[in-house]
Enzyme design. Sequence first.
Site, mmCIF file in Angstrom:
data_model
loop_
_atom_site.group_PDB
_atom_site.id
_atom_site.type_symbol
_atom_site.label_atom_id
_atom_site.label_comp_id
_atom_site.label_asym_id
_atom_site.label_seq_id
_atom_site.Cartn_x
_atom_site.Cartn_y
_atom_site.Cartn_z
ATOM 1 N N GLY A 21 0.834 -1.205 0.000
ATOM 2 C CA GLY A 21 0.000 0.000 0.000
ATOM 3 C C GLY A 21 0.858 1.240 0.000
ATOM 4 O O GLY A 21 2.047 1.182 -0.306
ATOM 5 N N ASN A 22 0.284 2.360 0.325
ATOM 6 C CA ASN A 22 1.056 3.603 0.438
ATOM 7 C C ASN A 22 0.435 4.490 1.511
ATOM 8 O O ASN A 22 -0.592 4.137 2.090
ATOM 9 C CB ASN A 22 1.148 4.307 -0.925
ATOM 10 C CG ASN A 22 -0.221 4.703 -1.448
ATOM 11 O OD1 ASN A 22 -0.878 5.579 -0.896
ATOM 12 N ND2 ASN A 22 -0.672 4.021 -2.507
#
Length: 216
Positions: A21-22
């Site tokens: 993810g980020n």
Amino acid sequence: MHVLLTAGPTYEPLDPVRFLGNRSTGKMGYALAEAFAAQGAEVTLVSGPSHLPDPASPRIRTVRVETAAEMFAATAAVADEADVWVFAAAVADYRPAHVAVDKIKKSGETLTLELVKNVDIAATLSQRKRAEQFAVGFALETTNELAHAQDKLRRKNFDLIVLNSLRDAGAGFGHDTNKVTVLDAAGQIVNFELQSKADVARGLVSLILARLAPSS
Ligand code: CTP
């Protein structure tokens, strides 16, 4: 007016307990949804995983998704009927090539993951953008910011691109404030001072509505 907005990160599963993810929180996209709704627009907010609650406005329909593929499907489903597209999501460019059915157990000293490219939502939809539709993209650059943003605007057929500054304190991921520069295809530039994301959103919405006005 119907506005289609993407917001937040995407999570790309690796196994039943892990994902890539980020750090996007969705704050900028959610603030834009509220600002468009405050101006009377109907908003479809396609959101990746975000801790923010669904916006309360009855004008905003929030569609929760997890992966880039799900975000693309939800976005493509309403793109044709929307007048304005705003791509504020930080979509993962790649996802794990294989999603393990069971939790990956640790074994060797190193682990190599194979990643495959995700669909580029903005670029794919831009191929079917009608002349009267208006598209806004976001760019986060660290070098040659203006040139990269201008190039992205052309490649993805955006009418405007919002360049996020990473160099300024208080701007970007996780902050409540942001400092952005907006470019159009003619190279015209508007600089926004560092201010709350809600104020940046209100400024961006008036800029977008002003650009739409001449043709309506
Ligand atoms: N975007 C998208 N789908 C993707 C990747 C990006 O819709 N798979 C959108 C973002 O929401 C943003 C714009 O495209 O509005 C720019 O994204 P960015 O990842 O910065 O652009 P890239 O073309 O992937 O360029 P880079 O090489 O800098 O990663």
